[in-house]
Enzyme design. Sequence first.
Site, PDB file in Angstrom:
ATOM      1  N   GLU A  31     -30.375  -5.033 -66.077  1.00 57.77           N
ATOM      2  CA  GLU A  31     -30.265  -4.176 -67.260  1.00 57.77           C
ATOM      3  C   GLU A  31     -31.566  -4.184 -68.052  1.00 57.77           C
ATOM      4  OE1 GLU A  31     -29.293  -5.230 -70.903  1.00 57.77           O
ATOM      5  OE2 GLU A  31     -28.285  -7.127 -70.491  1.00 57.77           O
ATOM      6  N   LYS A  92     -31.216   2.117 -77.640  1.00 55.67           N
ATOM      7  CA  LYS A  92     -30.243   1.257 -76.953  1.00 55.67           C
ATOM      8  C   LYS A  92     -29.082   2.153 -76.547  1.00 55.67           C
ATOM      9  CE  LYS A  92     -27.048  -2.566 -78.023  1.00 55.67           C
ATOM     10  NZ  LYS A  92     -26.691  -3.615 -79.006  1.00 55.67           N
ATOM     11  N   VAL A 115     -25.256  -3.548 -70.767  1.00 55.76           N
ATOM     12  CA  VAL A 115     -24.422  -3.911 -69.621  1.00 55.76           C
ATOM     13  C   VAL A 115     -23.497  -2.744 -69.256  1.00 55.76           C
ATOM     14  CG1 VAL A 115     -22.521  -5.415 -68.890  1.00 55.76           C
ATOM     15  CG2 VAL A 115     -24.550  -6.398 -69.988  1.00 55.76           C
ATOM     16  N   ASP A 147     -15.463  -4.937 -84.233  1.00 54.87           N
ATOM     17  CA  ASP A 147     -16.622  -4.826 -83.347  1.00 54.87           C
ATOM     18  C   ASP A 147     -16.355  -5.575 -82.042  1.00 54.87           C
ATOM     19  OD1 ASP A 147     -19.051  -4.724 -82.064  1.00 54.87           O
ATOM     20  OD2 ASP A 147     -20.246  -5.339 -83.788  1.00 54.87           O
ATOM     21  N   SER A 149     -17.746  -5.258 -78.019  1.00 55.63           N
ATOM     22  CA  SER A 149     -18.720  -4.558 -77.178  1.00 55.63           C
ATOM     23  C   SER A 149     -18.016  -3.640 -76.186  1.00 55.63           C
ATOM     24  CB  SER A 149     -19.573  -5.567 -76.415  1.00 55.63           C
ATOM     25  OG  SER A 149     -20.444  -4.886 -75.548  1.00 55.63           O
ATOM     26  N   ALA A 150     -18.623  -2.468 -75.983  1.00 55.57           N
ATOM     27  CA  ALA A 150     -18.113  -1.530 -74.974  1.00 55.57           C
ATOM     28  C   ALA A 150     -18.267  -2.098 -73.564  1.00 55.57           C
ATOM     29  CB  ALA A 150     -18.854  -0.204 -75.089  1.00 55.57           C
ATOM     30  N   ASP A 151     -19.021  -3.205 -73.432  1.00 58.16           N
ATOM     31  CA  ASP A 151     -19.164  -3.838 -72.117  1.00 58.16           C
ATOM     32  C   ASP A 151     -17.797  -4.157 -71.506  1.00 58.16           C
ATOM     33  OD1 ASP A 151     -21.877  -3.850 -72.654  1.00 58.16           O
ATOM     34  OD2 ASP A 151     -22.084  -6.036 -72.781  1.00 58.16           O
ATOM     35  N   LYS A 168     -22.357 -13.785 -74.928  1.00 57.59           N
ATOM     36  CA  LYS A 168     -23.270 -14.361 -75.916  1.00 57.59           C
ATOM     37  C   LYS A 168     -22.484 -15.221 -76.915  1.00 57.59           C
ATOM     38  CE  LYS A 168     -25.248 -10.299 -76.271  1.00 57.59           C
ATOM     39  NZ  LYS A 168     -25.326  -9.650 -74.961  1.00 57.59           N
TER      40      LYS A 168
END
Length: 313
Positions: A31, A92, A115, A147, A149-151, A168
Amino acid sequence: MPQNSPEPYEPVLSAEVHAALSTGLPVVALESTIIAHGLPRPRNLSVARELEGLVRSAGAVPATVAVLDGRAHVGLGDDQLERVAGDPAVRKLGHRDLAPALAAGASGASGATTVSATAFLAARAGVGVFATGGLGGVHREWAADQDESADLRLLAGTGITVVCAGVKSILDVPATLQRLETLGVCVVGYGTGHFPGFYLSSSGEPVDWTVHSPEEVVEVIRAREALGEPASALIVANPVAEADQLDPALHDRVLAEALDACRERGISGQGVTPFLLDQLMRRTGGASLEANLAAVRGNVTLAARIAVTAAAR
Ligand code: PSU
Ligand code: MN
């Protein structure tokens, strides 16, 4: 069959990636958000080159993914890698951003892929293995700001093997693991019964399955294929070596300060993750950066070994 002169909106494969995919040689997707927005300049460019070199040393072809001038690329030339690392206009891009970024054609956006966007484009191009640092996930302030992540959702719908050092540690790790379970995403620890903690070798959370070699990972991939085309990702959670991890006490203290700073400055949305990574780096005198890089290097090397083993079968 992969194309390197594709239809508009289809990813452009570098000649090397195109040749490798056409002949069944091992390829590893990398990535680019970690390069453009996760690491400080100018070191980020040397890291980007180093990661590609690690893939090559292990006998696979690197395919760094990014969007340049409104075209998605799987496999970058060195000039393109330089642009991703050095051009402040590089955005991003998550998976949901791809369509608007590509829609304007040559006057479209340039952006590094997270990602979610990388896994999507890599799988579409036919790349089966992908390496990153730590996945995105559920943020600690989730109850207030939702919040996540869309990951996670993208990985739930994309059949690719992702090698990472967990998620993370700026995130709510137990909540993220719970979401992965709910989403049906398979997680295996690599040589560990604990989910790694990104900068730390362990997050303290258990994993249900442990594998010990690239061969064992490939057996899991084969079993997934035999059960039907995998509809979701396989996460291979590979811890940073204890000798390379961040001091856990320093990690916890500095992370608390960084989270306070994020709240005080009202940072939200796409800015949160880069802000927190940068704060940790500053507040640990660069030690978090070294741990992050050690984790990424280990993941890239393992991903290449998995791809080589899979291609040899
Ligand atoms: N891993 C790293 N550094 C990073 C990232 C991952 O070691 O910068 C990036 C990845 O691109 C991941 C993104 O998809 O952080 C998550 O951002 P967000 O929380 O905004 O979805
Ligand atoms: Mn987010």
